[in-house]
Design a protein around this motif. Sequence first.
Motif, PDB file in Angstrom:
ATOM      1  N   LEU A  16       0.857  -1.188   0.000  1.00  0.00           N
ATOM      2  CA  LEU A  16       0.000   0.000   0.000  1.00  0.00           C
ATOM      3  C   LEU A  16       0.891   1.235   0.000  1.00  0.00           C
ATOM      4  N   PHE A  17       0.835   1.989  -1.079  1.00  0.00           N
ATOM      5  CA  PHE A  17       1.754   3.106  -1.269  1.00  0.00           C
ATOM      6  C   PHE A  17       1.079   4.422  -0.896  1.00  0.00           C
ATOM      7  N   LYS A  18       1.600   5.083   0.107  1.00  0.00           N
ATOM      8  CA  LYS A  18       1.096   6.390   0.527  1.00  0.00           C
ATOM      9  C   LYS A  18       1.798   7.451  -0.308  1.00  0.00           C
ATOM     10  N   ILE A  29       3.930   1.579   2.520  1.00  0.00           N
ATOM     11  CA  ILE A  29       5.194   2.203   2.109  1.00  0.00           C
ATOM     12  C   ILE A  29       4.940   3.684   1.869  1.00  0.00           C
ATOM     13  N   ILE A  30       5.701   4.521   2.531  1.00  0.00           N
ATOM     14  CA  ILE A  30       5.543   5.957   2.306  1.00  0.00           C
ATOM     15  C   ILE A  30       6.429   6.370   1.135  1.00  0.00           C
ATOM     16  N   LEU A  31       5.783   6.760   0.033  1.00  0.00           N
ATOM     17  CA  LEU A  31       6.518   7.286  -1.127  1.00  0.00           C
ATOM     18  C   LEU A  31       6.762   8.756  -0.834  1.00  0.00           C
ATOM     19  N   THR A  61       2.198  12.550  10.474  1.00  0.00           N
ATOM     20  CA  THR A  61       0.791  12.550  10.053  1.00  0.00           C
ATOM     21  C   THR A  61       0.565  11.738   8.777  1.00  0.00           C
ATOM     22  N   ALA A  62       1.613  11.527   7.997  1.00  0.00           N
ATOM     23  CA  ALA A  62       1.449  10.695   6.795  1.00  0.00           C
ATOM     24  C   ALA A  62       1.104   9.261   7.207  1.00  0.00           C
TER      25      ALA A  62
END
Lengths: 314, 314
Positions: free
Chosen positions: B39-41, B299-301, B158-159
Amino acid sequence: MSLDFAAIRAAQERIRAYIHRTPVLTSERLDDASGGSLLFKCENFQKVGAFKPRGATNAVFSLDDATARRGVATHSSGNHGSALARAAKLRGIPAHIVMPSNSAKVKLRAVESYGARIVFCEPTQEAREVACADVIAKTGATLIHSFENEDVMAGQGTAAVELLEEVSDLDVVMCPVGGGGLLCGTAVAAKAMRPKIKVIAAEPANADDAARSFRAGRLIRTEKKFTIADGLRTNVGEPNFQIIQRYVDEIVTVSEEAIIAGMRTIWETMKIIIEPSAAVPYAAIVERKIDIAGKCVGIILTGGNVDLDALPWM
Amino acid sequence: MSLDFAAIRAAQERIRAYIHRTPVLTSERLDDASGGSLLFKCENFQKVGAFKPRGATNAVFSLDDATARRGVATHSSGNHGSALARAAKLRGIPAHIVMPSNSAKVKLRAVESYGARIVFCEPTQEAREVACADVIAKTGATLIHSFENEDVMAGQGTAAVELLEEVSDLDVVMCPVGGGGLLCGTAVAAKAMRPKIKVIAAEPANADDAARSFRAGRLIRTEKKFTIADGLRTNVGEPNFQIIQRYVDEIVTVSEEAIIAGMRTIWETMKIIIEPSAAVPYAAIVERKIDIAGKCVGIILTGGNVDLDALPWM
């Protein structure tokens, strides 16, 4: 012609399980630059990387069982071939895709990955049609033309339906025009859902047969110059042109420079990858070919399949 | 340290009106390739093109009025400078951004576009710090460090909050680590919202001070080799390292080749533009540095600011 909104609504139900409902993105920066309010329907995020599975899937799942069992066939050097191969795999039937012998390897691999049979031919329109007719004669497969098929047009119209379901107050809807499959579906859907909407198509000036035909009121074949918008090199279809005359408000043309610059602006500003053909409507806004001041404009971004080793600004 | 989940929740309220709630995207193809559910943020879609406005905006709007009026300052060659300039403009206060004289023009223009004052310095860490201290001495501005500041860390967290609000059953959350601002916020938020989650950071092997420090249990400064992941060239901060030791489960390292290949795969498959630093966690999955079989991995992009004329595979 029997392409009507009921057919598009039926398509929407038929293909729902097999395609993405793609997001609608906006950009304050592009709004500020354009003076309008732009809503981008992101078919670059669609399965296969383009809107094409909407039409191909609708066509394949519209066939009766006996017909379907004999398979489907088409000629395509682009996204329609992959989309048809995928749809056939989903239904569990054979697909024969006629492709020019000089097709990009990435496109061959995409078609193969869905288990379709590739039939190679010389890279001319005539050779494609002959090879496709031959496959059909031998196999009994049904031709699913990439834009002249009505079920394909109906499927392509579902992108505009989703867009208008999400943003009901659009003043204008825009898409590019090549063969006209997407434009026909878009125009019929948009005028049914919002009769006062303006449907505006955009076309490369270097492949402006649709714009010339539209102005002349009859189908004109033009000699094509090269355009970077490879999805739009084809001539508009005859059945498509009839629908376009009835439902489309305007066809504008854009320069190659504007297509490349518009594509790059969308990459840099929105951080999404679109192919040159998808940038053509936005290029028309940049070139002030239409007046969108204060207007709410839906733009169908048709696809995102590009060769990252050969970008147009390299 | 007082960075806690309450501070992150407060940051979320404080900055809500000024930032995008970015989408979470998925890709069946990448799931199939990885064996997990990814899951890409998409912080590449964030204002300024990176997650940085979360922290900078929280820090600027956390200042009391009298302090704020004297302005803010930082040294940054990257996205934090633009983010701080933007936050200061939103609050209507001065911003002084110390930038190396060899900064990319596009970055200078971004900072200028928000009306900040640019102070040039030599391109060394020492010169940056001296110039920044000088600005602060002269103006009374408050230093907003790009990762050691707790309000910045809280904002970056916050992301992860948004990601976990949207997908509550994550097994793993991943982000890259440079100075550690994002990682601290992410770790504190994730462990508060889902105590059994694994927090895994990824770092270029060519700038692996955080991984080495984590293993050694004390802050180690390493000699940096070049990495394409320009956002991660910095050393992890001292306050950050304390939080990392307490909350982070693992730090893995990846090769330059995997970063470039991972970046390209995400461009081609997901049709989104991410910068090299943002590809580092996905690169760790491709290089099988962690086992994600059957797991749900967020995963934070981190960003999408790249020079389209100088892509790493060109």
